[in-house]
Design a protein around this motif. Structure first.
Motif, PDB file in Angstrom:
ATOM      1  N   ILE A  76       0.867  -1.170   0.000  1.00  0.00           N
ATOM      2  CA  ILE A  76       0.000   0.000   0.000  1.00  0.00           C
ATOM      3  C   ILE A  76       0.904   1.220   0.000  1.00  0.00           C
ATOM      4  O   ILE A  76       1.789   1.356   0.861  1.00  0.00           O
ATOM      5  CB  ILE A  76      -0.916   0.042   1.241  1.00  0.00           C
ATOM      6  N   ALA A  77       0.719   2.125  -0.955  1.00  0.00           N
ATOM      7  CA  ALA A  77       1.542   3.327  -1.030  1.00  0.00           C
ATOM      8  C   ALA A  77       0.823   4.479  -0.338  1.00  0.00           C
ATOM      9  O   ALA A  77      -0.364   4.707  -0.554  1.00  0.00           O
ATOM     10  CB  ALA A  77       1.857   3.693  -2.474  1.00  0.00           C
ATOM     11  N   GLY A  78       1.570   5.185   0.496  1.00  0.00           N
ATOM     12  CA  GLY A  78       1.016   6.328   1.198  1.00  0.00           C
ATOM     13  C   GLY A  78       2.078   6.978   2.052  1.00  0.00           C
ATOM     14  O   GLY A  78       3.266   6.647   1.969  1.00  0.00           O
ATOM     15  N   VAL A  79       1.628   7.903   2.884  1.00  0.00           N
ATOM     16  CA  VAL A  79       2.523   8.580   3.814  1.00  0.00           C
ATOM     17  C   VAL A  79       2.156   8.113   5.214  1.00  0.00           C
ATOM     18  O   VAL A  79       0.995   8.210   5.622  1.00  0.00           O
ATOM     19  CB  VAL A  79       2.398  10.105   3.704  1.00  0.00           C
ATOM     20  N   SER A  80       3.118   7.582   5.930  1.00  0.00           N
ATOM     21  CA  SER A  80       2.855   7.091   7.273  1.00  0.00           C
ATOM     22  C   SER A  80       3.201   8.153   8.302  1.00  0.00           C
ATOM     23  O   SER A  80       3.890   9.141   7.998  1.00  0.00           O
ATOM     24  CB  SER A  80       3.667   5.826   7.555  1.00  0.00           C
ATOM     25  N   ALA A  81       2.733   7.934   9.529  1.00  0.00           N
ATOM     26  CA  ALA A  81       3.015   8.889  10.600  1.00  0.00           C
ATOM     27  C   ALA A  81       4.503   8.982  10.890  1.00  0.00           C
ATOM     28  O   ALA A  81       4.973   9.972  11.464  1.00  0.00           O
ATOM     29  CB  ALA A  81       2.254   8.483  11.859  1.00  0.00           C
ATOM     30  N   ALA A  82       5.248   7.959  10.498  1.00  0.00           N
ATOM     31  CA  ALA A  82       6.684   7.932  10.783  1.00  0.00           C
ATOM     32  C   ALA A  82       7.525   8.583   9.688  1.00  0.00           C
ATOM     33  O   ALA A  82       8.750   8.672   9.813  1.00  0.00           O
ATOM     34  CB  ALA A  82       7.146   6.490  10.987  1.00  0.00           C
ATOM     35  N   SER A  83       6.869   9.021   8.586  1.00  0.00           N
ATOM     36  CA  SER A  83       7.643   9.557   7.466  1.00  0.00           C
ATOM     37  C   SER A  83       6.794  10.544   6.679  1.00  0.00           C
ATOM     38  O   SER A  83       5.565  10.469   6.696  1.00  0.00           O
ATOM     39  CB  SER A  83       8.097   8.417   6.556  1.00  0.00           C
ATOM     40  N   THR A  84       7.439  11.453   5.989  1.00  0.00           N
ATOM     41  CA  THR A  84       6.706  12.388   5.122  1.00  0.00           C
ATOM     42  C   THR A  84       6.934  12.056   3.662  1.00  0.00           C
ATOM     43  O   THR A  84       6.687  12.885   2.783  1.00  0.00           O
ATOM     44  CB  THR A  84       7.164  13.836   5.387  1.00  0.00           C
ATOM     45  N   LYS A  85       7.367  10.836   3.382  1.00  0.00           N
ATOM     46  CA  LYS A  85       7.639  10.416   2.010  1.00  0.00           C
ATOM     47  C   LYS A  85       6.554   9.442   1.545  1.00  0.00           C
ATOM     48  O   LYS A  85       6.203   8.501   2.253  1.00  0.00           O
ATOM     49  CB  LYS A  85       9.015   9.753   1.913  1.00  0.00           C
ATOM     50  N   PHE A  86       6.034   9.686   0.340  1.00  0.00           N
ATOM     51  CA  PHE A  86       5.063   8.769  -0.267  1.00  0.00           C
ATOM     52  C   PHE A  86       5.814   7.545  -0.779  1.00  0.00           C
ATOM     53  O   PHE A  86       6.635   7.646  -1.698  1.00  0.00           O
ATOM     54  CB  PHE A  86       4.348   9.475  -1.418  1.00  0.00           C
ATOM     55  N   ILE A 100      -1.505  12.450   2.217  1.00  0.00           N
ATOM     56  CA  ILE A 100      -0.372  12.454   1.291  1.00  0.00           C
ATOM     57  C   ILE A 100       0.220  13.852   1.153  1.00  0.00           C
ATOM     58  O   ILE A 100       1.417  14.002   0.870  1.00  0.00           O
ATOM     59  CB  ILE A 100      -0.819  11.897  -0.085  1.00  0.00           C
ATOM     60  N   TYR A 101      -0.591  14.896   1.394  1.00  0.00           N
ATOM     61  CA  TYR A 101      -0.061  16.255   1.229  1.00  0.00           C
ATOM     62  C   TYR A 101       1.083  16.558   2.196  1.00  0.00           C
ATOM     63  O   TYR A 101       1.771  17.571   2.053  1.00  0.00           O
ATOM     64  CB  TYR A 101      -1.158  17.304   1.344  1.00  0.00           C
ATOM     65  N   ASN A 102       1.317  15.662   3.173  1.00  0.00           N
ATOM     66  CA  ASN A 102       2.483  15.829   4.036  1.00  0.00           C
ATOM     67  C   ASN A 102       3.782  15.623   3.266  1.00  0.00           C
ATOM     68  O   ASN A 102       4.852  15.994   3.740  1.00  0.00           O
ATOM     69  CB  ASN A 102       2.404  14.871   5.227  1.00  0.00           C
ATOM     70  N   ASP A 103       3.689  14.965   2.112  1.00  0.00           N
ATOM     71  CA  ASP A 103       4.799  14.948   1.160  1.00  0.00           C
ATOM     72  C   ASP A 103       4.620  16.189   0.287  1.00  0.00           C
ATOM     73  O   ASP A 103       3.694  16.238  -0.542  1.00  0.00           O
ATOM     74  CB  ASP A 103       4.765  13.678   0.314  1.00  0.00           C
ATOM     75  N   PRO A 104       5.424  17.211   0.449  1.00  0.00           N
ATOM     76  CA  PRO A 104       5.187  18.504  -0.224  1.00  0.00           C
ATOM     77  C   PRO A 104       5.201  18.436  -1.744  1.00  0.00           C
ATOM     78  O   PRO A 104       4.719  19.361  -2.409  1.00  0.00           O
ATOM     79  CB  PRO A 104       6.328  19.388   0.302  1.00  0.00           C
ATOM     80  N   THR A 105       5.711  17.364  -2.322  1.00  0.00           N
ATOM     81  CA  THR A 105       5.747  17.252  -3.783  1.00  0.00           C
ATOM     82  C   THR A 105       4.432  16.722  -4.347  1.00  0.00           C
ATOM     83  O   THR A 105       4.265  16.693  -5.563  1.00  0.00           O
ATOM     84  CB  THR A 105       6.886  16.319  -4.226  1.00  0.00           C
ATOM     85  N   LEU A 106       3.520  16.311  -3.450  1.00  0.00           N
ATOM     86  CA  LEU A 106       2.299  15.649  -3.924  1.00  0.00           C
ATOM     87  C   LEU A 106       1.035  16.324  -3.390  1.00  0.00           C
ATOM     88  O   LEU A 106       0.063  15.661  -3.032  1.00  0.00           O
ATOM     89  CB  LEU A 106       2.316  14.170  -3.516  1.00  0.00           C
ATOM     90  N   VAL A 107       1.039  17.639  -3.354  1.00  0.00           N
ATOM     91  CA  VAL A 107      -0.128  18.385  -2.898  1.00  0.00           C
ATOM     92  C   VAL A 107      -1.325  18.079  -3.795  1.00  0.00           C
ATOM     93  O   VAL A 107      -1.228  18.102  -5.023  1.00  0.00           O
ATOM     94  CB  VAL A 107       0.165  19.905  -2.897  1.00  0.00           C
TER      95      VAL A 107
END
Length: 538
Positions: A76-86, A100-107
Motif C-alpha cells: 500500500i503506497a502512502g505517507v505514514s506517521a513515521a515519514s513524510t515520504k510517499f 499524502i499532502y504531508n509529502d510537499p511534492t504531492l499536494v
C-alpha cells in the motif's frame, strides 16, 4: 478428442462462482421425445445434443472461481506517521496513514479521482497515470512493490502555453499515445507516451504534446463537448462520453471525428459518468441511477443491467475496468466496494474485494479510482486502487486473476464429441444404431464421473460474507450416489419396439445420471453463528 480441445473449439468458458446456483441447461421435458413426434434422425440428434450440452455443463462446473479476492496485496503506497515520504508500506492499517499532502511534492493527491495503469515490459515496470483533476502525475514502480517514484508532474496542457488543467476525469492509452480528458475545459489532449510504454531512452519519463480537440459546445459539433466525463479506446478508435450532451462521440486515434451517437432517451434520467470497452468492442456506460448500458460497437443494440440489488442504499457506481488478461472478467468500482464480475454473467458477481483482510478500515475507506494492467510475466491482473479515509489517501496494489479451483483428479481426458454420436441420415434408425450412439454418451459420463473426487465448501466469515474455503473429498455415500455401470438397462433391447416411450426410457436414464452428478457438484455452505452477536447470560 480431449474435452479441453472441445471447450476451446466451442468457445466455452468457465464462469461458475459461489453466488449462482447451477442448473442443467436442459431438463427432461426438453430431452424427451414428445408423443406427437417421430424418432427420426433429426429429432434424435436434437435430443442427444441436449444431453451432450448438459454433459459439457457438468464438466464446466467442476471449476469454481474463488471469491476470496484479491488473491494478495503487494503493498500500500502512502505517507505514514513515521515519514513524510510517499512510498510503499506494508502491514499498516488505515489509521496509521496520514494525508499524502504531508509529502510537499504531492499536494492534492489525496483527492485522486482517475488513474490509468500501463506496463512497460522493456523496463520491467509499471507506470501509473494519476490525477486529482488539476495535476497529471506519473509514478513508476516494479511488480514487487520495492520502489515507487513520482517521475513526472504537469499542470499545463502543454508546458509553457499557460492553459492549465481544470478537471481531468479520464485517461486512455493506445499505440504508445496517452489521451487525457478534461471535463471542465471540454478538451481531449493527445500525448506521446512512449517514454512510459517502451524502452525509448530519448523520451524516457516525459510526455510530449501532440494535439488536442474540444471546447464547450453542443452534440451537433464534431469538435466540441459539454461536460465530457470519460473515454475509452477500441482498436483504432476513441469513444468520448459527452455526458452533458447525452451522446457518445467517436474519433480516430488522430482525433478526427468519425460519428456522433445521440442517446438522449437512454440518458434522460440516467446521467452517464463512465464508458469502457470490453475486448470484443462492446461499450459499457455507467450511469448515476445505478444502471449499466451495454451497447454493441456500432451502438445499434443495447442491454440494460440494474445494479440496485448488489449495492447498499448509499453506494454509488463509479467505473468499470476490464481485465486485460481474461476476456471474461471485469471490475465494477463503487465508492464502497470493488466487485469482480463476469462478462458472461454481468448481473451476478464473483465476489467483492475483502480489503479488511489487508487492514483497510471497512467501511471508513472510500474508493475513488481503479486501474488494471496485465502481469509483466504471466496471465494475471495487477490492479491499483485509490481510496480515501477522511482526508487521507492511499494507493493499494493488488494481484488478482479468476483464480479457478477444480475438483477433478485429471483436468483433461478423451471424450466422444457430438459428431461422434450423432445420427447419420443415411443410416436406418433401429435399436442397434441407437445403442451404438448411446454407449458413447454413457462412456463420456463414466469418464467424467471417475475424475470427480471432491466437493466445494464455503463458510460465512467474520464479516458475514459467504466465502470460498476450498474443497473436500467426496464421502462414500456421495460416491455411491453417482456410481453406475454400463449394463443392459441403459439400452433398448434387441426385441423391443423402437417407439417413443422405449427411447425416452433410455434418455431418462442418462438424464437421471446428470441430475445426480449435478447434486454432487453443488457447493456445501456452512452457516456459522454471527460472531458479533451479543448473548446475555442470567
Amino acid at each position: 478428442m480431449t474435452i479441453s480441445t472441445e471447450f476451446l473449439e466451442q468457445g466455452l468458458i468457465y464462469d461458475r462462482y459461489l453466488g449462482v446456483d447451477i442448473n442443467l441447461p436442459y431438463d427432461f421435458e426438453d430431452i424427451r421425445i414428445q408423443p406427437n413426434d417421430t424418432a427420426t434422425y433429426s429429432v434424435l440428434n436434437i435430443k442427444f445434443k441436449h444431453l451432450y450440452d448438459n454433459f459439457l455443463y457438468l464438466y464446466k462446473n467442476c471449476k469454481l472461481a474463488s471469491n476470496v479476492i484479491p488473491i494478495s496485496a503487494t503493498a500500500i503506497a502512502g505517507v505514514s506517521a513515521a515519514s513524510t515520504k510517499f512510498t510503499w508500506q506494508r502491514n499498516l492499517s488505515t489509521s496509521q496513514f496520514i494525508p499524502i499532502y504531508n509529502d510537499p511534492t504531492l499536494v492534492g493527491m489525496d483527492r485522486t479521482n482517475a488513474m490509468l495503469l500501463v506496463k512497460n515490459k522493456d523496463k520491467n515496470q509499471y507506470s501509473a497515470f494519476t490525477t486529482d483533476g488539476l495535476h497529471l502525475r506519473v509514478f513508476n514502480f516494479d511488480s514487487y512493490g520495492s520502489y515507487i517514484s513520482n517521475v513526472f508532474t504537469q499542470t499545463e496542457i502543454d508546458a509553457g502555453y499557460g492553459v492549465y488543467y481544470t478537471n481531468i476525469t479520464a485517461f486512455a492509452v493506445a499505440n504508445d499515445y496517452l489521451y487525457v480528458l478534461d471535463s471542465k475545459l471540454s478538451r481531449l489532449t493527445k500525448y506521446d507516451a512512449s517514454g512510459f510504454t517502451t524502452g525509448n531512452n530519448v523520451t524516457e519519463n516525459r510526455l510530449f504534446y501532440v494535439d488536442s480537440v474540444g471546447n464547450d459546445g453542443s452534440f451537433l459539433s464534431k469538435t466540441e463537448f459539454h461536460d465530457p466525463r470519460s473515454l475509452t479506446t477500441y482498436k483504432d478508435n476513441l469513444f468520448i462520453l459527452d455526458s452533458g450532451n447525452s451522446s457518445i462521440k467517436k474519433y480516430d486515434l488522430n482525433l478526427n471525428w468519425v460519428q456522433t451517437y445521440r442517446l438522449y432517451v437512454d440518458f434522460l434520467s440516467a446521467y452517464p459518468i463512465d464508458i469502457s470497452a470490453d475486448l470484443n468492442g462492446n461499450l459499457y456506460v455507467v450511469t448515476e441511477n445505478r444502471k449499466i448500458y451495454k451497447y454493441n460497437n456500432a451502438i445499434s443494440s443495447k442491454e440494460v443491467f440494474d445494479l440496485t440489488s448488489i449495492l447498499e442504499y448509499d453506494e454509488k457506481p463509479l467505473k468499470i475496468v476490464f481485465s486485460q488478461s481474461d476476456t471474461n472478467v471485469f471490475y465494477l468500482l463503487t465508492n464502497k466496494n470493488i466487485f469482480k464480475k463476469l462478462v458472461a454473467q454481468p448481473t451476478g458477481i464473483v465476489g467483492k474485494y475483502l480489503l479488511y483482510l489487508f487492514k483497510y478500515d471497512v467501511p471508513a475507506d472510500r474508493f475513488t479510482s481503479l486501474a488494471t494492467a496485465p502481469s509483466l510475466y504471466g496471465t494475471s491482473d495487477h490492479n491499483i486502487v485509490f481510496s480515501v479515509s477522511g482526508n487521507t489517501g492511499k494507493l493499494g496494489y493488488f494481484y488478482d486473476n479468476l483464480n479457478l479451483f477444480d475438483i477433478l483428479a485429471v483436468n483433461d481426458f478423451d471424450i466422444y464429441t457430438f459428431n461422434d454420436m450423432s445420427f447419420n441420415k443415411e443410416e436406418y434408425i433401429q435399436n442397434w444404431v441407437f445403442n451404438k450412439n448411446l454407449s458413447k454418451l454413457i462412456l463420456n459420463h463414466m469418464r467424467l464421473r471417475d475424475q470427480i473426487i471432491g466437493k466445494y465448501i464455503a463458510a460465512r466469515d467474520i464479516k458475514g460474507n459467504v466465502t470460498f474455503k476450498g474443497t473436500r473429498y467426496l464421502l462414500p455415500e456421495e460416491l455411491d450416489e453417482i456410481f453406475f455401470q454400463q449394463d443392459i438397462t441403459y439400452y433398448i433391447g434387441a426385441n423391443e419396439i423402437f417407439a417413443n416411450n422405449i427411447v425416452n426410457r433410455a434418455l431418462r436414464k442418462i438424464y437421471d445420471i446428470q441430475v445426480k452428478m449435478l447434486n454432487v457438484l453443488r457447493a456445501e455452505v456452512t452457516n456459522y453463528p454471527n460472531v458479533d452477536q451479543v448473548i446475555t447470560l442470567n
